[in-house]
Design a protein around this motif. Structure first.
Motif, PDB file in Angstrom:
ATOM      1  N   ALA A   1       0.801  -1.223   0.000  1.00  0.00           N
ATOM      2  CA  ALA A   1       0.000   0.000   0.000  1.00  0.00           C
ATOM      3  C   ALA A   1       0.832   1.271   0.000  1.00  0.00           C
ATOM      4  CB  ALA A   1      -0.923   0.000   1.226  1.00  0.00           C
ATOM      5  N   ARG A   2       0.286   2.277  -0.676  1.00  0.00           N
ATOM      6  CA  ARG A   2       0.921   3.594  -0.681  1.00  0.00           C
ATOM      7  C   ARG A   2       0.944   4.217   0.704  1.00  0.00           C
ATOM      8  NH1 ARG A   2      -0.833   9.007  -1.299  1.00  0.00           N
ATOM      9  NH2 ARG A   2       0.826  10.327  -2.195  1.00  0.00           N
ATOM     10  N   GLY A   3      -0.066   3.897   1.559  1.00  0.00           N
ATOM     11  CA  GLY A   3      -0.098   4.482   2.885  1.00  0.00           C
ATOM     12  C   GLY A   3       1.192   4.268   3.640  1.00  0.00           C
ATOM     13  N   ALA A   4       1.773   3.094   3.521  1.00  0.00           N
ATOM     14  CA  ALA A   4       3.060   2.773   4.144  1.00  0.00           C
ATOM     15  C   ALA A   4       4.221   3.038   3.199  1.00  0.00           C
ATOM     16  CB  ALA A   4       3.080   1.311   4.579  1.00  0.00           C
ATOM     17  N   ARG A   5       3.916   3.618   2.039  1.00  0.00           N
ATOM     18  CA  ARG A   5       4.902   3.819   0.976  1.00  0.00           C
ATOM     19  C   ARG A   5       5.616   2.499   0.678  1.00  0.00           C
ATOM     20  NH1 ARG A   5       2.056   7.694   1.574  1.00  0.00           N
ATOM     21  NH2 ARG A   5       2.632   9.880   1.161  1.00  0.00           N
ATOM     22  N   TRP A   6       4.801   1.436   0.633  1.00  0.00           N
ATOM     23  CA  TRP A   6       5.283   0.104   0.308  1.00  0.00           C
ATOM     24  C   TRP A   6       6.430  -0.317   1.254  1.00  0.00           C
ATOM     25  CZ3 TRP A   6       4.530   4.145  -3.084  1.00  0.00           C
ATOM     26  CH2 TRP A   6       3.313   4.084  -3.780  1.00  0.00           C
ATOM     27  N   ASN A   7       6.180  -0.021   2.538  1.00  0.00           N
ATOM     28  CA  ASN A   7       7.119  -0.321   3.623  1.00  0.00           C
ATOM     29  C   ASN A   7       8.409   0.495   3.547  1.00  0.00           C
ATOM     30  OD1 ASN A   7       5.496  -2.007   5.086  1.00  0.00           O
ATOM     31  ND2 ASN A   7       6.395  -3.917   4.322  1.00  0.00           N
ATOM     32  N   ARG A   8       8.362   1.610   2.838  1.00  0.00           N
ATOM     33  CA  ARG A   8       9.509   2.520   2.860  1.00  0.00           C
ATOM     34  C   ARG A   8       9.375   3.588   3.949  1.00  0.00           C
ATOM     35  NH1 ARG A   8       9.539   2.982  -3.704  1.00  0.00           N
ATOM     36  NH2 ARG A   8      10.765   1.104  -4.100  1.00  0.00           N
ATOM     37  N   ALA A   9       8.160   3.689   4.531  1.00  0.00           N
ATOM     38  CA  ALA A   9       7.971   4.549   5.704  1.00  0.00           C
ATOM     39  C   ALA A   9       8.362   3.722   6.918  1.00  0.00           C
ATOM     40  CB  ALA A   9       6.529   5.009   5.803  1.00  0.00           C
ATOM     41  N   GLY A  10       9.516   3.992   7.468  1.00  0.00           N
ATOM     42  CA  GLY A  10      10.112   3.137   8.481  1.00  0.00           C
ATOM     43  C   GLY A  10       9.218   2.899   9.686  1.00  0.00           C
ATOM     44  N   ASP A  11       9.197   1.651  10.144  1.00  0.00           N
ATOM     45  CA  ASP A  11       8.428   1.251  11.326  1.00  0.00           C
ATOM     46  C   ASP A  11       6.947   1.602  11.202  1.00  0.00           C
ATOM     47  OD1 ASP A  11      10.842   0.423  12.592  1.00  0.00           O
ATOM     48  OD2 ASP A  11      11.220   2.509  13.168  1.00  0.00           O
ATOM     49  N   TYR A  12       6.411   1.521  10.003  1.00  0.00           N
ATOM     50  CA  TYR A  12       5.037   1.969   9.798  1.00  0.00           C
ATOM     51  C   TYR A  12       4.047   1.212  10.667  1.00  0.00           C
ATOM     52  CZ  TYR A  12       0.660   3.307   7.590  1.00  0.00           C
ATOM     53  OH  TYR A  12      -0.610   3.789   7.378  1.00  0.00           O
ATOM     54  N   LEU A  13       4.213  -0.073  10.786  1.00  0.00           N
ATOM     55  CA  LEU A  13       3.220  -0.860  11.526  1.00  0.00           C
ATOM     56  C   LEU A  13       3.115  -0.397  12.978  1.00  0.00           C
ATOM     57  CD1 LEU A  13       3.762  -4.501  10.222  1.00  0.00           C
ATOM     58  CD2 LEU A  13       2.041  -2.826   9.521  1.00  0.00           C
ATOM     59  N   THR A  14       4.234  -0.056  13.587  1.00  0.00           N
ATOM     60  CA  THR A  14       4.204   0.333  14.993  1.00  0.00           C
ATOM     61  C   THR A  14       3.833   1.794  15.198  1.00  0.00           C
ATOM     62  OG1 THR A  14       6.584   0.795  14.945  1.00  0.00           O
ATOM     63  CG2 THR A  14       5.879  -1.422  15.636  1.00  0.00           C
ATOM     64  N   ARG A  15       4.011   2.625  14.165  1.00  0.00           N
ATOM     65  CA  ARG A  15       3.719   4.051  14.330  1.00  0.00           C
ATOM     66  C   ARG A  15       2.627   4.547  13.397  1.00  0.00           C
ATOM     67  NH1 ARG A  15       7.187   6.591  10.392  1.00  0.00           N
ATOM     68  NH2 ARG A  15       6.957   8.614  11.429  1.00  0.00           N
ATOM     69  N   ALA A  16       1.899   3.624  12.744  1.00  0.00           N
ATOM     70  CA  ALA A  16       0.916   4.035  11.745  1.00  0.00           C
ATOM     71  C   ALA A  16      -0.124   4.984  12.315  1.00  0.00           C
ATOM     72  CB  ALA A  16       0.234   2.803  11.143  1.00  0.00           C
ATOM     73  N   ARG A  17      -0.632   4.669  13.512  1.00  0.00           N
ATOM     74  CA  ARG A  17      -1.696   5.516  14.071  1.00  0.00           C
ATOM     75  C   ARG A  17      -1.227   6.939  14.297  1.00  0.00           C
ATOM     76  NH1 ARG A  17      -4.904   8.402  14.580  1.00  0.00           N
ATOM     77  NH2 ARG A  17      -6.907   8.385  15.666  1.00  0.00           N
ATOM     78  N   ASP A  18       0.075   7.121  14.552  1.00  0.00           N
ATOM     79  CA  ASP A  18       0.605   8.468  14.748  1.00  0.00           C
ATOM     80  C   ASP A  18       0.684   9.257  13.446  1.00  0.00           C
ATOM     81  OD1 ASP A  18       0.941   7.958  17.459  1.00  0.00           O
ATOM     82  OD2 ASP A  18       3.007   7.263  17.202  1.00  0.00           O
TER      83      ASP A  18
END
Length: 260
Positions: A128-145
């Motif tokens: 997904a683009r939301g996580a920039r295809w996992n290029r947004a570091g630590d997305y799973l743990t900081r997604a809500r922020d």
């Protein structure tokens, strides 16, 4: 090595940092070109609407591309958790959910924007683009922020429940919709009636007591200024389609009206 992506601040963060109310406009045409024009206007923020506009996932994605870093809220047609998941995955960081009447409904959409165990958002960051295809570091743990959630107060029932809705954990702010509110109060289309204004100002005052950000829609400049003076933190003062309709009406009246 993949490039690490830092996601922009959320709209809630921008409101917290602002030293004045933020002024914005609706983008309802489903056109990336129009969205890009509006983003360059000098207004503070945009609302891309899918409740009353011909938007779907592809057109919303194209508009998010077009507006770039402009602070942007996106409004789904409902609080359906499947839609919320899709909007977040395509990269909408700031959601405005319509027709929230009760704190239970507010809590349900708050769960929809969070991953388990706090919420029910489905896992799909690598796709997904939301996580920039996992290029947004630590997305799973900081997604809500990286997400802000605003809910709409649009009925007499919601006004009665405004403090409980605004105080719901996971809700970053409320947005008052005077058009639907006027209909709910039996005053269809009469947003300038004292009863409607009083209900709007009741919501603004409640949010301020709780320290919660509050926005609203006010195309009438006098009402917009009144609500800003009452303490509104963000206000929509126009729309792309409204400006085009009234502008083309004026052209017709100026050059054709007298000859009809």
């Amino acid at each position: 090595m993949p490039f690490r992506v830092e996601l922009p601040p959320t709209f809630a963060e921008r409101l917290d940092r602002a030293d004045r109310a933020l002024i914005g406009m609706w983008v309802c045409s489903a056109s990336p070109l129009v969205a890009e024009i509006c983003a360059g206007s000098g207004l503070d923020w945009l609302l891309i609407d899918a409740e009353h506009s011909p938007n779907e996932l592809g057109s919303i994605l194209a508009q998010l591309h077009a507006v770039g870093p402009k602070p942007t809220l996106v409004r789904p047609p409902s609080g359906d958790p499947v839609l919320i998941k899709q909007y977040l995955d395509l990269g909408a960081q700031n959601l405005l959910i319509p027709m929230i009447d009760t704190p239970d409904q507010a809590a349900a959409v708050a769960r929809a924007v969070a991953y388990p165990p706090e919420g029910i958002r489905g896992m799909g960051g690598a796709l997904a683009r939301g996580a920039r295809w996992n290029r947004a570091g630590d997305y799973l743990t900081r997604a809500r922020d990286t997400i802000s959630l605003f809910v709409q107060i649009e009925s007499a029932e919601a006004v009665a429940n405004v403090e409980a809705i605004a105080g719901t954990p996971g809700v970053d702010g409320i947005f008052v919709g005077p058009a639907d509110l006027s209909a709910s109060l039996g005053l269809l289309g009469q947003q300038d009636r004292p009863e409607v204004i009083e209900a709007v100002e009741t919501c603004v005052a409640a949010a301020r007591r709780l320290g919660v950000k509050v926005g609203l829609n006010a195309f009438d400049p006098a009402l917009a200024r009144r609500y800003l003076a009452a303490g509104a933190d963000f206000v929509l003062v126009g729309a792309d389609v409204q400006l085009l309709a009234r502008g083309s009406d004026a052209l017709a009246a100026t050059f054709i009206g007298e000859n009809r």
